[in-house]
Motif scaffolding. Structure first.
Motif, mmCIF file in Angstrom:
data_model
loop_
_atom_site.group_PDB
_atom_site.id
_atom_site.type_symbol
_atom_site.label_atom_id
_atom_site.label_comp_id
_atom_site.label_asym_id
_atom_site.label_seq_id
_atom_site.Cartn_x
_atom_site.Cartn_y
_atom_site.Cartn_z
ATOM 1 N N TYR A 278 5.932 3.180 -1.940
ATOM 2 C CA TYR A 278 5.200 4.166 -2.723
ATOM 3 C C TYR A 278 4.761 3.549 -4.040
ATOM 4 O O TYR A 278 5.459 2.700 -4.602
ATOM 5 N N CYS A 279 3.618 3.984 -4.514
ATOM 6 C CA CYS A 279 3.195 3.542 -5.826
ATOM 7 C C CYS A 279 4.110 4.212 -6.850
ATOM 8 O O CYS A 279 4.836 5.142 -6.532
ATOM 9 N N SER A 280 4.037 3.721 -8.076
ATOM 10 C CA SER A 280 4.979 4.234 -9.065
ATOM 11 C C SER A 280 4.833 5.743 -9.260
ATOM 12 O O SER A 280 5.805 6.454 -9.464
ATOM 13 N N GLU A 281 3.590 6.225 -9.173
ATOM 14 C CA GLU A 281 3.375 7.666 -9.355
ATOM 15 C C GLU A 281 4.044 8.470 -8.253
ATOM 16 O O GLU A 281 4.777 9.423 -8.509
ATOM 17 N N CYS A 282 3.785 8.041 -7.014
ATOM 18 C CA CYS A 282 4.352 8.774 -5.891
ATOM 19 C C CYS A 282 5.870 8.613 -5.859
ATOM 20 O O CYS A 282 6.597 9.554 -5.499
ATOM 21 N N PHE A 283 6.322 7.449 -6.254
ATOM 22 C CA PHE A 283 7.757 7.198 -6.264
ATOM 23 C C PHE A 283 8.424 8.141 -7.255
ATOM 24 O O PHE A 283 9.444 8.760 -6.955
ATOM 25 N N VAL B 193 0.857 -1.178 0.000
ATOM 26 C CA VAL B 193 0.000 0.000 0.000
ATOM 27 C C VAL B 193 0.892 1.226 0.000
ATOM 28 O O VAL B 193 1.849 1.312 0.770
ATOM 29 N N CYS B 194 0.569 2.136 -0.894
ATOM 30 C CA CYS B 194 1.399 3.330 -1.019
ATOM 31 C C CYS B 194 1.365 4.139 0.275
ATOM 32 O O CYS B 194 0.296 4.441 0.807
ATOM 33 N N ALA B 195 2.525 4.473 0.778
ATOM 34 C CA ALA B 195 2.632 5.220 2.030
ATOM 35 C C ALA B 195 2.249 6.674 1.836
ATOM 36 O O ALA B 195 2.056 7.405 2.801
ATOM 37 N N SER B 196 2.155 7.082 0.602
ATOM 38 C CA SER B 196 1.862 8.481 0.336
ATOM 39 C C SER B 196 0.386 8.715 0.019
ATOM 40 O O SER B 196 -0.268 9.519 0.665
ATOM 41 N N CYS B 197 -0.137 7.960 -0.964
ATOM 42 C CA CYS B 197 -1.518 8.198 -1.375
ATOM 43 C C CYS B 197 -2.467 7.101 -0.900
ATOM 44 O O CYS B 197 -3.680 7.222 -1.051
ATOM 45 N N GLY B 198 -1.951 6.008 -0.344
ATOM 46 C CA GLY B 198 -2.796 4.956 0.194
ATOM 47 C C GLY B 198 -3.350 4.008 -0.846
ATOM 48 O O GLY B 198 -4.150 3.131 -0.539
HETATM 49 ZN ZN LIG Z 1 0.982 6.704 -4.219
#
Ligand SMILES: [Zn+2]
Ligand SMILES: [Zn+2]
Length: 131
Positions: free
Chosen positions: A120-125, A99-104
């Motif tokens: 992080y998901c690829s976008e947030c990463f 689970v993305c630590a940034s956007c969930g």
């Molecule tokens: Zn994310």
């Protein structure tokens, strides 16, 4: 050293010498005398994988010799290619749910997620990296 190249003494072509003048022939021999060249010949090798014969061409042998490759190729070009492709395909990346630590958002990562490391998901990463 270790080269299996055929070493030959260059001989003047005597074929058709009769039509030439004796003088020309003599000078040709002089030029040819003592000249030693290494000649590579196409060799037929048997593929270790498929058992098919393939040509180890003179050009390839020269390339091998120049690059100091000690061993002859053991596989035909097709099997070499197939092995290369297989090696690439044999490493499927195992993906882990996270689970993305940034956007969930649920995401997948190519490594075992650890609690002490935010995922992080690829976008947030990408967004974090771009900062
Ligand atoms: Zn994310
Ligand atoms: Zn083969």
């Amino acid at each position: 050293m270790g080269s299996k190249a055929y070493e030959r003494t260059l001989l003047p072509a005597s074929v058709g010498a009769k039509t030439r003048s004796a003088e020309t022939e003599a000078s040709n021999i002089q030029i040819a005398k003592g000249i030693k060249i290494i000649m590579y010949e196409d060799r037929t090798l048997v593929c270790r994988d498929c058992g098919k014969e393939f040509i180890f061409s003179a050009g390839e042998q020269e390339f091998y010799a120049k690059n100091d490759f000690k061993n002859d190729p053991v596989r035909c070009p097709e099997c070499r290619k197939a092995r290369k492709n297989a090696a690439r395909g044999q490493q499927p990346r195992e993906m882990f749910d996270a689970v993305c630590a940034s956007c969930g958002k649920p995401t997948k990562v190519p490594f075992q997620p650890r609690n002490d490391k935010p995922i992080y998901c690829s976008e947030c990463f990408a967004a974090r990296r771009g900062r």
